[in-house]
Design a protein around this motif. Sequence first.
Motif, short mmCIF file in Angstrom:
data_model
loop_
_atom_site.label_atom_id
_atom_site.label_comp_id
_atom_site.label_asym_id
_atom_site.label_seq_id
_atom_site.Cartn_x
_atom_site.Cartn_y
_atom_site.Cartn_z
N UNK A 1 40.41 29.18 35.98
CA UNK A 1 41.07 29.04 37.29
C UNK A 1 42.08 30.16 37.50
N UNK A 2 42.83 30.51 36.45
CA UNK A 2 43.81 31.58 36.58
C UNK A 2 43.15 32.92 36.85
N UNK A 3 42.02 33.19 36.18
CA UNK A 3 41.30 34.44 36.41
C UNK A 3 40.71 34.50 37.82
N UNK A 4 40.16 33.39 38.27
CA UNK A 4 39.62 33.35 39.63
C UNK A 4 40.70 33.70 40.65
N UNK A 5 41.89 33.14 40.47
CA UNK A 5 43.00 33.43 41.38
C UNK A 5 43.42 34.89 41.30
N UNK A 6 43.48 35.42 40.08
CA UNK A 6 43.88 36.82 39.91
C UNK A 6 42.85 37.76 40.53
N UNK A 7 41.58 37.48 40.31
CA UNK A 7 40.53 38.34 40.84
C UNK A 7 40.47 38.27 42.37
N UNK A 8 40.68 37.08 42.92
CA UNK A 8 40.61 36.91 44.37
C UNK A 8 41.68 37.72 45.09
N UNK A 9 42.78 38.02 44.40
CA UNK A 9 43.85 38.81 45.00
C UNK A 9 43.62 40.31 44.83
N UNK A 10 42.59 40.68 44.09
CA UNK A 10 42.29 42.07 43.83
C UNK A 10 41.40 42.62 44.94
N UNK A 11 41.84 43.70 45.60
CA UNK A 11 41.11 44.24 46.75
C UNK A 11 39.72 44.72 46.36
N UNK A 12 39.60 45.35 45.20
CA UNK A 12 38.30 45.85 44.77
C UNK A 12 37.33 44.69 44.59
N UNK A 13 37.78 43.63 43.94
CA UNK A 13 36.94 42.45 43.73
C UNK A 13 36.55 41.81 45.06
N UNK A 14 37.53 41.64 45.94
CA UNK A 14 37.29 40.96 47.21
C UNK A 14 36.27 41.70 48.06
N UNK A 15 36.27 43.03 48.00
CA UNK A 15 35.38 43.80 48.85
C UNK A 15 34.01 44.04 48.23
N UNK A 16 33.95 44.10 46.91
CA UNK A 16 32.70 44.53 46.27
C UNK A 16 31.89 43.41 45.64
N UNK A 17 32.45 42.22 45.56
CA UNK A 17 31.74 41.10 44.94
C UNK A 17 31.36 40.09 46.00
N UNK A 18 30.08 39.77 46.05
CA UNK A 18 29.59 38.79 47.02
C UNK A 18 29.63 37.38 46.42
N UNK A 19 29.04 37.20 45.25
CA UNK A 19 29.00 35.89 44.61
C UNK A 19 28.97 36.09 43.11
N UNK A 20 29.50 35.13 42.38
CA UNK A 20 29.77 35.32 40.96
C UNK A 20 29.43 34.07 40.17
N UNK A 21 28.97 34.28 38.93
CA UNK A 21 28.85 33.20 37.97
C UNK A 21 29.61 33.62 36.72
N UNK A 22 30.31 32.68 36.12
CA UNK A 22 31.13 32.96 34.94
C UNK A 22 30.51 32.30 33.73
N UNK A 23 30.31 33.07 32.67
CA UNK A 23 29.75 32.56 31.43
C UNK A 23 30.80 32.71 30.33
N UNK A 24 31.01 31.64 29.59
CA UNK A 24 32.02 31.63 28.53
C UNK A 24 31.35 31.73 27.16
N UNK A 25 31.91 32.57 26.31
CA UNK A 25 31.34 32.74 24.98
C UNK A 25 32.45 32.92 23.96
N UNK A 26 32.23 32.40 22.78
CA UNK A 26 33.22 32.51 21.71
C UNK A 26 33.23 33.95 21.18
N UNK A 27 34.42 34.51 21.09
CA UNK A 27 34.54 35.86 20.55
C UNK A 27 34.28 35.85 19.05
N UNK A 28 33.72 36.92 18.56
CA UNK A 28 33.47 37.03 17.13
C UNK A 28 34.78 37.05 16.38
N UNK A 29 34.84 36.42 15.22
CA UNK A 29 36.11 36.39 14.45
C UNK A 29 36.52 37.78 14.00
#
Length: 318
Positions: free
Chosen positions: A290-318
């Motif tokens: 949710x925090x990233x979505x809010x941060x990205x939505x306020x970014x002009x580059x993201x707002x203009x260049x992204x039409x639709x998005x899917x977010x995939x979560x993955x565990x980082x390697x140790x």
Amino acid sequence: MTHPHESQEPSGPHDGLPAGTGAGPVRHLPGHIAAALAGAGGPTDSAGQPWAGRSLSGDDAKIHNFEDDDGAADAGYLAALADLAEGTGDEAAVVAALATARVFVPILAQLAEEGEGAAGKHGEELQGDKLHGDKQADMALVTLKAPDGRTAMPVFTSAAALEAWHPEARPVAVYAARAALSAVAEGAQLLVLDPGSEVTFVVRRPAVWALAQQKTWTPSYADPELAGALGEGAAGFPAVRRVEIHPGGGVASAMADGRRLPGGGAGPELRVVLYLEDGLDAAGVQSIVAGLNNAWARNEIFAERVDSIEVKLQRAAP
């Protein structure tokens, strides 16, 4: 298949709001796009002929500005589509070919009393299709409703494709850039090329805007500047170890014969993979997304260049 330590959260079409949010304030066009529209006219067609009083029959139905036009699809566009199907081209090349292509915009000469008419005979390609216009007018541009509720404008690369879709629609020949301007003016987020034909190619909102401005379009999933902006947005979330971008699950489209075309889909066109530190609970993960979505939505580059998005979560390697 999703790996056991992965999760996925698809988000709806991005319209300047965090993915998954409800209705919000009206999205304002960037100034450079608004300026282009302001200079594009409105009461006249591409040849400067007034729409008012046009009957769209007889001489009024002629194709303007394209003498000796045989109504065939643009050769450059067809070549770019063929390259895309063969894996030697990409979506950006198809949109670039459209920049110099003539297309046909369908106009309906008569409207029902309520201002809506029947959809084209292949209208089932986009659910709930309606023809919208001022019920007091004697003509109207045709717009469609996509399955996700967005407005789409159909355009056709050949006169035959338009006639097959809706025999009563009149073709108005324009350059694709002008059709894109009209789409923005009508509030359409998508241009749908040749609906109901063997190949239907969707030009998504950022590409529509680029085409309208006659600028080069780079798909969001291949945009290094956007990737950098997403990474910067994640800098305030220490649990996010890495951010990657890839083509989304909605980039591809289906051809009439069942084959898959690696482009021309309605989206989501961008997949963002977040590599998260281990040990986060569900609430912690939800808070980060949710925090990233809010941060990205306020970014002009993201707002203009992204039409639709899917977010995939993955565990980082140790």
